[in-house]
Design an enzyme around this catalytic site. Structure first.
Site, PDB file in Angstrom:
ATOM      1  N   GLU A   1      -6.875   4.742   7.796  1.00  0.00           N
ATOM      2  CA  GLU A   1      -6.715   6.170   7.462  1.00  0.00           C
ATOM      3  C   GLU A   1      -7.981   6.702   6.798  1.00  0.00           C
ATOM      4  OE1 GLU A   1      -2.986   5.691   5.409  1.00  0.00           O
ATOM      5  OE2 GLU A   1      -2.052   5.152   7.309  1.00  0.00           O
TER       6      GLU A   1
ATOM      7  N   ASN B   1       0.870  -1.176   0.000  1.00  0.00           N
ATOM      8  CA  ASN B   1       0.000   0.000   0.000  1.00  0.00           C
ATOM      9  C   ASN B   1       0.907   1.226   0.000  1.00  0.00           C
ATOM     10  OD1 ASN B   1      -1.788   2.051   0.558  1.00  0.00           O
ATOM     11  ND2 ASN B   1      -2.270   1.368   2.644  1.00  0.00           N
ATOM     12  N   TRP B   2       1.026   1.858  -1.153  1.00  0.00           N
ATOM     13  CA  TRP B   2       1.941   3.006  -1.258  1.00  0.00           C
ATOM     14  C   TRP B   2       1.391   4.239  -0.567  1.00  0.00           C
ATOM     15  CZ3 TRP B   2       4.142   3.209  -6.986  1.00  0.00           C
ATOM     16  CH2 TRP B   2       4.949   2.074  -7.198  1.00  0.00           C
ATOM     17  N   LYS B   3       0.122   4.215  -0.205  1.00  0.00           N
ATOM     18  CA  LYS B   3      -0.529   5.399   0.377  1.00  0.00           C
ATOM     19  C   LYS B   3      -0.301   6.598  -0.567  1.00  0.00           C
ATOM     20  CE  LYS B   3      -0.047   3.276   4.839  1.00  0.00           C
ATOM     21  NZ  LYS B   3      -0.033   3.398   6.272  1.00  0.00           N
TER      22      LYS B   3
ATOM     23  N   GLU C   1      -5.198  -4.751  10.855  1.00  0.00           N
ATOM     24  CA  GLU C   1      -4.197  -3.699  11.007  1.00  0.00           C
ATOM     25  C   GLU C   1      -4.493  -2.899  12.279  1.00  0.00           C
ATOM     26  OE1 GLU C   1      -2.263  -2.636   6.980  1.00  0.00           O
ATOM     27  OE2 GLU C   1      -4.021  -1.393   7.225  1.00  0.00           O
TER      28      GLU C   1
ATOM     29  N   HIS D   1      -9.474   1.095   4.926  1.00  0.00           N
ATOM     30  CA  HIS D   1      -8.188   1.328   5.599  1.00  0.00           C
ATOM     31  C   HIS D   1      -8.415   2.278   6.778  1.00  0.00           C
ATOM     32  CE1 HIS D   1      -4.132   2.641   6.436  1.00  0.00           C
ATOM     33  NE2 HIS D   1      -3.738   1.520   5.847  1.00  0.00           N
TER      34      HIS D   1
ATOM     35  N   GLY E   1       2.913  -1.046   4.286  1.00  0.00           N
ATOM     36  CA  GLY E   1       2.937   0.372   3.956  1.00  0.00           C
ATOM     37  C   GLY E   1       4.360   0.837   3.666  1.00  0.00           C
ATOM     38  N   GLY E   2       5.003   1.392   4.668  1.00  0.00           N
ATOM     39  CA  GLY E   2       6.334   1.990   4.493  1.00  0.00           C
ATOM     40  C   GLY E   2       7.339   1.078   3.794  1.00  0.00           C
TER      41      GLY E   2
ATOM     42  N   SER F   1       3.584  -1.867  10.430  1.00  0.00           N
ATOM     43  CA  SER F   1       5.032  -1.896  10.628  1.00  0.00           C
ATOM     44  C   SER F   1       5.657  -3.259  10.320  1.00  0.00           C
ATOM     45  CB  SER F   1       5.393  -1.414  12.041  1.00  0.00           C
ATOM     46  OG  SER F   1       4.981  -0.066  12.207  1.00  0.00           O
TER      47      SER F   1
ATOM     48  N   GLY G   1       2.584   2.490  10.694  1.00  0.00           N
ATOM     49  CA  GLY G   1       3.528   3.585  10.469  1.00  0.00           C
ATOM     50  C   GLY G   1       4.231   4.058  11.735  1.00  0.00           C
TER      51      GLY G   1
HETATM   52  P1  PGA Z   1       2.905   0.435   7.638  1.00  0.00           P
HETATM   53  O1  PGA Z   1       1.427   0.611   7.002  1.00  0.00           O
HETATM   54  O2  PGA Z   1       3.442  -0.879   7.088  1.00  0.00           O
HETATM   55  O3  PGA Z   1       3.669   1.618   7.155  1.00  0.00           O
HETATM   56  O4  PGA Z   1       2.739   0.384   9.106  1.00  0.00           O
HETATM   57  C1  PGA Z   1       0.561  -0.486   6.837  1.00  0.00           C
HETATM   58  C2  PGA Z   1      -0.751  -0.008   6.262  1.00  0.00           C
HETATM   59  O5  PGA Z   1      -1.253   1.040   6.686  1.00  0.00           O
HETATM   60  O6  PGA Z   1      -1.329  -0.670   5.376  1.00  0.00           O
END
Ligand code: PGA
Length: 253
Positions: free
Chosen positions: A97, A9-11, A167, A95, A233-234, A212, A173
């Site tokens: 967010e 997930n590149w966000k 999640e 998600h 994500g990251g 993470s 993050g």
């Molecule tokens: P993260 O994000 O790996 O940067 O914690 C995961 C996500 O929000 O899908």
């Protein structure tokens, strides 16, 4: 046997140059890994660019969100049909967010899940509790509420070909990964709640962990019985990290 699933997930990150650099490194690395389904989820505007760089490989294209409405007068929206037409096979829904920053409710997430399926997209349904919810002992209640909203709207059978991503919001993050045992406990709970509605679906649905995940902790997480891969994500923005995470998932049998 559930095929392991890892989505990046590149966000809201990237630009044309950095996307190309990342995928130029990543695509050959992923080509050497079998036994895992990998998906890249860039921002909408880069779907075509990413497709042109991963097209013809086993790696699939996913979107990070979609509009709950079909094509029409919905300024700014992107429909399920448009995603399908653009080469997407997957789409993330709910998600944390989107829930926290864009006010998405359980009912809206369930609607998005429904329209994604109707268009032939595989929804990746995110569920998870905040730190305050975990500390007050509400983790299972929150996750179950998020899951039941979808099962009530679409039926438990709709989860068979979908993916559920657990999640924990406090782990996204933040560098604070849930321990393998903490994650496994919630994954087993989720599978149990699906089993209460349909045992066969529960045995098949992929439940992946997000929050993470890195190359350094992926193997231990994926070793747990009910963790079928990850939503990344990251670490999905670093070719070597993402490939190593996919390799860790592929190694789990
Ligand atoms: P993260 O994000 O790996 O940067 O914690 C995961 C996500 O929000 O899908």
């Amino acid at each position: 046997m559930r095929v392991k699933f890892v989505a990046g997930n590149w966000k809201m990150n990237g630009n044309r140059a950095s996307n190309e650099a990342l995928l130029t490194d990543l695509v050959p690395l992923l080509a050497g890994i079998s036994g895992v389904e990998s998906v890249i989820c860039p921002p909408f505007v880069y779907l075509q660019q990413v497709l042109s760089l991963i097209g013809g490989t086993k790696t699939a294209l996913g979107a990070q969100d979609l509009c709950q409405f079909g094509n029409g007068a919905y300024t700014g929206g992107v429909s399920a049909a448009m995603l399908k037409d653009s080469g997407c096979s997957h789409v993330i829904v709910g998600h944390s967010e989107r829930r926290a920053l864009f006010g998405e409710t359980d009912a809206l997430v369930a609607e998005k899940f429904a329209v994604a399926r109707e268009a032939g997209l595989v929804p990746v349904l995110c569920v998870g509790e905040t730190l305050a919810e975990r500390e007050s002992g509400a983790t299972e209640k929150v996750v179950d509420r998020q899951l039941q909203a979808v099962m009530q709207r679409c039926g438990a059978a709709a989860l068979r070909d979908a993916v559920v991503a657990y999640e924990p919001v406090w782990a996204i993050g933040t560098g604070k990964t849930a321990t393998p045992e903490q994650a496994q406990a919630v994954h087993a709970f989720i599978r149990g709640r699906v089993a209460a509605a349909d045992a066969a679906v529960a045995a098949e649905v992929r439940i992946v962990y997000g929050g993470s995940v890195k190359a350094a902790n992926a193997e231990q997480l994926f070793a747990m019985a009910d963790i079928d891969g990850g939503l990344i994500g990251g670490a999905a923005l670093v070719a070597g990290e993402f490939a190593a995470i996919c390799r860790a998932a592929a190694q789990k049998h």
